[in-house]
Design an enzyme around this catalytic site. Sequence first.
Site, mmCIF file in Angstrom:
data_model
loop_
_atom_site.group_PDB
_atom_site.id
_atom_site.type_symbol
_atom_site.label_atom_id
_atom_site.label_comp_id
_atom_site.label_asym_id
_atom_site.label_seq_id
_atom_site.Cartn_x
_atom_site.Cartn_y
_atom_site.Cartn_z
ATOM 1 N N MET A 26 13.426 -111.187 -14.387
ATOM 2 C CA MET A 26 13.355 -112.446 -12.928
ATOM 3 C C MET A 26 12.368 -113.520 -12.795
ATOM 4 S SD MET A 26 16.256 -110.458 -10.542
ATOM 5 C CE MET A 26 15.131 -109.715 -9.721
ATOM 6 N N GLY A 27 11.740 -113.375 -13.786
ATOM 7 C CA GLY A 27 10.353 -114.540 -13.382
ATOM 8 C C GLY A 27 9.374 -114.135 -12.528
ATOM 9 N N PHE A 28 8.613 -114.669 -12.043
ATOM 10 C CA PHE A 28 7.405 -114.609 -11.819
ATOM 11 C C PHE A 28 6.165 -113.689 -12.263
ATOM 12 C CE2 PHE A 28 4.602 -113.970 -8.082
ATOM 13 C CZ PHE A 28 4.656 -115.395 -7.364
ATOM 14 N N LEU A 29 5.975 -113.363 -13.763
ATOM 15 C CA LEU A 29 5.730 -112.523 -14.308
ATOM 16 C C LEU A 29 4.970 -112.494 -14.091
ATOM 17 C CD1 LEU A 29 6.792 -114.352 -17.164
ATOM 18 C CD2 LEU A 29 8.147 -112.608 -16.212
ATOM 19 N N GLY A 32 2.903 -106.561 -16.766
ATOM 20 C CA GLY A 32 3.923 -105.493 -16.875
ATOM 21 C C GLY A 32 5.096 -106.324 -17.808
ATOM 22 N N HIS A 33 5.515 -107.733 -17.499
ATOM 23 C CA HIS A 33 6.308 -108.180 -18.159
ATOM 24 C C HIS A 33 5.856 -108.927 -19.810
ATOM 25 C CE1 HIS A 33 7.955 -109.160 -13.818
ATOM 26 N NE2 HIS A 33 8.471 -109.056 -15.049
ATOM 27 N N GLN A 57 23.019 -108.912 -7.621
ATOM 28 C CA GLN A 57 22.327 -107.621 -7.407
ATOM 29 C C GLN A 57 21.305 -107.347 -6.612
ATOM 30 O OE1 GLN A 57 19.493 -108.426 -11.047
ATOM 31 N NE2 GLN A 57 18.386 -107.760 -9.859
ATOM 32 N N ASP A 146 10.650 -99.268 -13.182
ATOM 33 C CA ASP A 146 12.456 -98.868 -13.313
ATOM 34 C C ASP A 146 13.093 -97.974 -13.450
ATOM 35 O OD1 ASP A 146 12.530 -101.393 -10.829
ATOM 36 O OD2 ASP A 146 11.550 -102.508 -12.029
#
Length: 276
Positions: A26-29, A32-33, A57, A146
């Site tokens: 969902m961006g704002f990396l 971890g991404h 969601q 998650d």
Amino acid sequence: MKLCTTVQEMRQERAQLGRVGFVPTMGFLHEGHLSLVRRAREETDAVVVSLFVNPIQFGSADDLTNYPRALERDIALLRREGVACVFTPEAAEFYPEGFATQVDVGGVALELEGPSRPGHFAGVATVLVKFFNIIQPQRAYFGQKDAQQCAVVQRFVRDLNIPVDIVTLPTWREADGLAGSSRNSRLTEAERHRAPVLHQALCRGRTLVQAGERRRAVLEGAMRDVLVQAGLVDIDYVTIVNPDTFQAEEEVREGALALLAVQLGAVRLIDNMPLF
């Protein structure tokens, strides 16, 4: 690096790629991404990353509005990582007028985050099924942070015979143990200083298990005490579950997973840790 904003553009670009590794975000990396992107790059011919704040969601309009965004920064980061394609659809493109279908996952989706965030997993499953259909990746990459979401994805991929391998990588953490999350950016300085206590609570549970403790109630109480002693009293849950069912068992067994969710200021934080 190709930027696609419509389903048609993404499908046309996909036809030019070989074996695809997909990293949904969902961006704002954060780092971890990017660790998921690097693994995908090692294991596939081309990496596709989605940057899409999925409205269906979110449980509240305020949470959706306040979710951090940094599209241009994210695109620059992904370009440096050698990503082949970034998919950034608008909400109206993904959910046009009259959209009426959702993927409702049972089993693991009914526990913990399920009742805490009604509709959340249906929103996650629906958007991922759409992404999998459009991008048709051979592998999709997720973080263990998650954990329940990963279990939900594994469940619907099996149930719906979707031909994608789900790869789950260990939680990426800051130096002080805080699990990487885009939401961490919304913590105040004082809250950020307190946030690593979630990891400390999980470590307390693991230490007791390593010392021979197997009573779930004792372990959960010890982890909760760590949170409360640090002043974190707005606790949604502290629990230990079977990772296959996400249901609690009185005796903690091999493979058990400890999870917790805490409200810290305006931010709800979750974390988990295998206890063995």
